[in-house]
Design a protein around this motif. Structure first.
Motif, PDB file in Angstrom:
ATOM      1  N   ALA A   1     -36.570-119.655  41.930  1.00 47.85           N
ATOM      2  CA  ALA A   1     -37.848-118.944  41.940  1.00 47.85           C
ATOM      3  C   ALA A   1     -38.780-119.615  40.943  1.00 47.85           C
ATOM      4  O   ALA A   1     -38.369-120.004  39.854  1.00 47.85           O
ATOM      5  CB  ALA A   1     -37.661-117.477  41.589  1.00 47.85           C
TER       6      ALA A   1
ATOM      7  N   TYR B   1     -42.148-118.774  38.915  1.00 49.41           N
ATOM      8  CA  TYR B   1     -43.111-117.766  38.475  1.00 49.41           C
ATOM      9  C   TYR B   1     -44.321-118.485  37.880  1.00 49.41           C
ATOM     10  O   TYR B   1     -44.184-119.225  36.896  1.00 49.41           O
ATOM     11  CB  TYR B   1     -42.497-116.861  37.411  1.00 49.41           C
TER      12      TYR B   1
ATOM     13  N   ILE C   1     -40.229-118.668  46.248  1.00 43.48           N
ATOM     14  CA  ILE C   1     -38.811-118.329  46.299  1.00 43.48           C
ATOM     15  C   ILE C   1     -38.156-119.290  47.289  1.00 43.48           C
ATOM     16  O   ILE C   1     -38.642-119.449  48.417  1.00 43.48           O
ATOM     17  CB  ILE C   1     -38.574-116.881  46.743  1.00 43.48           C
TER      18      ILE C   1
ATOM     19  N   GLU D   1     -37.990-110.906  46.393  1.00 42.33           N
ATOM     20  CA  GLU D   1     -39.299-110.882  45.742  1.00 42.33           C
ATOM     21  C   GLU D   1     -39.497-109.673  44.839  1.00 42.33           C
ATOM     22  O   GLU D   1     -40.540-109.535  44.193  1.00 42.33           O
ATOM     23  CB  GLU D   1     -40.416-110.931  46.791  1.00 42.33           C
TER      24      GLU D   1
ATOM     25  N   MET E   1     -40.608-110.337  41.274  1.00 45.17           N
ATOM     26  CA  MET E   1     -41.960-110.903  41.202  1.00 45.17           C
ATOM     27  C   MET E   1     -43.011-109.806  41.372  1.00 45.17           C
ATOM     28  O   MET E   1     -44.006-109.758  40.641  1.00 45.17           O
ATOM     29  CB  MET E   1     -42.137-111.985  42.275  1.00 45.17           C
TER      30      MET E   1
ATOM     31  N   GLY F   1     -47.780-109.659  46.763  1.00 43.25           N
ATOM     32  CA  GLY F   1     -46.915-110.157  47.817  1.00 43.25           C
ATOM     33  C   GLY F   1     -47.516-111.313  48.585  1.00 43.25           C
ATOM     34  O   GLY F   1     -46.801-112.236  49.007  1.00 43.25           O
TER      35      GLY F   1
ATOM     36  N   ILE G   1     -46.725-114.817  47.216  1.00 47.97           N
ATOM     37  CA  ILE G   1     -45.329-115.251  47.121  1.00 47.97           C
ATOM     38  C   ILE G   1     -44.984-116.074  48.365  1.00 47.97           C
ATOM     39  O   ILE G   1     -44.969-115.549  49.483  1.00 47.97           O
ATOM     40  CB  ILE G   1     -44.374-114.054  47.000  1.00 47.97           C
TER      41      ILE G   1
ATOM     42  N   LYS H   1     -42.315-118.002  50.528  1.00 47.14           N
ATOM     43  CA  LYS H   1     -40.864-118.024  50.730  1.00 47.14           C
ATOM     44  C   LYS H   1     -40.493-119.246  51.568  1.00 47.14           C
ATOM     45  O   LYS H   1     -41.070-119.478  52.630  1.00 47.14           O
ATOM     46  CB  LYS H   1     -40.417-116.743  51.430  1.00 47.14           C
TER      47      LYS H   1
END
Length: 655
Positions: A578, A580, A590, A621, A624, A631, A634, A636
């Motif tokens: 992950a 950040y 991620i 998630e 996070m 969301g 993020i 993926k």
């Protein structure tokens, strides 16, 4: 101060000049007054000090008190030195740097740490051929020179060289002193930009070996044909004829045996230098063929030698060089045998500092301590310690330039895979590795293990918690010490940065969410510099862990922009990687890695889709979102691998 006795004599002379007596204070009229008791002409006299005498008398008593305290300290120091010098009698001598021959040290009365118990240990073992590997500058050449001086009849008239050293305490060793002829040669000068240049160095080394046995030319025990053969080989070496190389040592062994009636011991120093140079220089096949022939004839087909010691930095695999030798025992830095015979132990360093009157052990330990050989921890590099004792400057002295060449070459050929772990080492962390200590040059290009094997062999990393198996050594590795850490920062990381552009290209594609470009880069890496042994499902390694580490190595330079987390629990499971963001306006990532399973999946695309599904189902998630990352920011990514094939897919941002 290496000789405190002289200073004690000076103190005693000064004390004789100072008046004797005692000084106390008594209170008179509410004030403390100095009261002196002295012996004058055999009579005890006590009196109060007049004001006119007071300053001078007080100074005399102060000086006497100071000198007596210094004498007490020096006396204790001299007694401690006596105990130290009884065990190591040459620690207080002048420190010389660069002396590699035992006779030079003895004749010049130089600083020397007694390692002669190696001779005792070796003579009591039964190994026909002992191959001992240690990093450069760890006293291998000096120790072989010591063995030669002790055994060879040329030095039999100098028992005083050894009478106060540890080897003389053993009855068997005393019986062997000066009784066994020695054939000694070093391949340390066998370096060159090509095969011909390197072979000239080998010919010169063999020529020096023959010159050291010139007394054979006048030997009455040799026949005329023998003496002629000696001259022919020596002259051929002088002319640079490579055809005589393979048989030069066994022929000399036979002639030496005929002269002395005793089979000689062979000492071969830096046996791997020509091979390391050949690998970097691109003439490996020529050099390995020559070395294999020489080693076969010297150690397999030679009945005229008693025993042999071979030293070097690396343990070249049997298949490469020693394939037909069944009489060789190898002792690497992870083996217990001879573990304290090379390098200085902590006690030896501490004693040396005391004998050189240097009160800085903790500083020296912080800088130079850290090597681990077998079951001995806290081993110090002799080159650094001797330079420090000589110059008194706490700086880095140990730079292994020859080894850096080959390490840099390996990194340039496949620079990505180990960068993340190198970064961890530089952060002071420990990395768990399986290392094959056998260096197999033929497969270096396809085996990441070669880099770690070399880093361990040359002393840049140390191995702790060692477990040995048939082919592999499993251990925890870390940077050896502060001195080596500076070299890592200045050189090793730079080798990665100069290796290629994979890092920047992959990061650019990642931040742009360009999965096709990420695929292309990963495919380029796997096909250009990795073997199926690294990536295949049949490998003993875990392929998911392998690709996990590969991607970590590619993104490690993002650490200034992202907090990179690996294998952390979140939601209802444990994600792989992950990222950040440190700046709130940037996206988070991620990543999940999966290797194709033909029992459950029909193709690589389904494997990648399953990786994304796992991120969603396990709610990776969650942490996070709890940290305030929206969301929709993020990203993926699912990574799927099958052998060297790669697929990367992403989930679209939520709107």
């Amino acid at each position: 101060m290496s000789n405190p006795g002289r200073r004690i004599e000076e103190i005693d002379k000064r004390l004789e000049q100072l008046p004797k007596g005692t000084l106390t204070y008594k209170t008179i009229n509410g004030k403390k007054q100095p009261y002196i008791q002295r012996t004058i002409e055999g009579k005890s006299v006590s009196y109060y000090v007049r004001m006119s005498e007071r300053e001078q008398i007080l100074l005399e008593f102060e000086e006497r008190s100071r000198l007596l305290e210094e004498k007490k300290r020096l006396t204790a120091y001299r007694e401690s030195l006596a105990a130290i010098l009884k065990d190591n009698p040459y620690l207080g001598e002048n420190v010389g740097v660069g002396y590699q021959y035992f006779t030079e040290i003895k004749e010049n009365n130089l600083f020397y740490i007694d390692k002669t118990y190696f001779i005792t240990e070796w003579l009591h073992r039964s190994a026909k051929i002992s191959l001992i590997t240690r990093p450069r500058r760890f006293g291998k050449t000096l120790l072989l020179s010591t063995v030669r001086t002790f055994l060879d009849p040329h030095y039999a008239e100098h028992p005083e060289y050894f009478e106060d050293l540890k080897v003389w305490q053993d009855p068997l060793c005393r019986m062997k002193f000066g009784q066994i002829p020695v054939i000694s040669v070093s391949f340390g000068s066998c370096k060159g930009i090509d095969y011909a240049h390197s072979m000239r160095g080998m010919l010169n080394s063999l020529k020096a070996m023959y010159s050291s046995q010139d007394d054979l030319l006048t030997s009455e025990r040799l026949e005329e044909d023998d003496r002629n053969e000696f001259k022919e080989i020596r002259e051929a070496l002088f002319r640079g004829e490579e055809t005589v190389v393979e048989n030069s040592i066994p022929i000399l062994c036979r002639l030496v045996y005929k002269h002395y009636g005793v089979k000689p011991v062979i000492l071969l120093d830096e046996y791997d230098t020509p091979l390391l140079e050949a690998y970097v220089g691109g003439y490996w096949e020529e050099m390995i063929a020559s070395c294999r022939g020489l080693f076969h004839n010297t150690f397999k087909e030679n009945e005229w030698f008693e025993r042999a010691i071979i030293t070097g930095v690396t343990k070249i695999s049997r298949n490469s060089l020693f394939s037909d030798l069944n009489n060789i025992e190898t002792y690497t830095i992870t083996d217990e045998e001879y573990s304290d015979c090379f390098g200085f132990t902590e006690k030896e360093v501490e004693d040396a500092l005391k004998c050189q009157n240097m009160d800085c052990f903790q500083e020296v330990k912080a800088m130079y301590d850290g090597f681990i050989f077998g079951n001995h921890r806290d081993i110090y590099n002799p080159w650094s310690i001797c330079n420090f004792l000589n110059r008194g400057k706490l700086i880095s002295y140990w730079i292994n330039t020859s080894s850096n060449k080959i390490i840099g070459d390996i990194i340039r050929r496949h620079p990505v895979r180990s960068k993340f772990e190198i970064e961890r080492l530089m952060a002071g962390e420990v990395v768990h590795k399986k290392i094959n200590e056998n260096i197999t040059f033929q497969y270096m290009d396809g085996d990441e293990n070669s880099l770690w094997s070399l880093l361990l062999a040359v002393g840049y990393i140390k191995a702790d918690n060692v477990e040995k198996y048939e082919e592999y050594t499993e251990c925890d590795v870390s940077v050896t010490n502060q001195e080596v850490m500076s070299m890592f920062r200045n050189e090793i990381l730079g080798m990665f940065d100069n290796g290629n552009l994979y890092y920047n290209e992959f990061i650019r594609a990642l931040l742009a969410h360009n999965t096709e470009e990420m695929e292309d880069i990963l495919l380029d890496i796997t096909y250009s510099s990795m073997s199926y042994f690294d990536t295949g499902t049949s490998s003993k390694r875990n392929p998911e862990n392998f690709f996990h580490g590969l991607v970590l190595g590619l993104i490690v330079s993002l650490k200034d922009r992202y907090r990179i987390i690996s294998n952390r629990e979140s939601g209802r499971g444990r994600y792989d990687i992950a990222l950040y963001p440190i700046r709130p306006e940037e996206n988070a990532f991620i990543m999940e890695f999966k290797v194709f399973d033909e029992r459950k999946e029909k193709d690589l695309a389904q494997t990648a889709a399953n990786a994304l599904r796992q991120i969603e189902e396990k709610q990776y998630e969650a942490d996070m979102i709890a940290a305030g990352i929206p969301g929709e920011r993020i990203c993926k990514l699912g990574f799927a691998f099958e052998g060297k094939e790669v697929m990367v897919v992403k989930e679209k941002h939520r709107q």
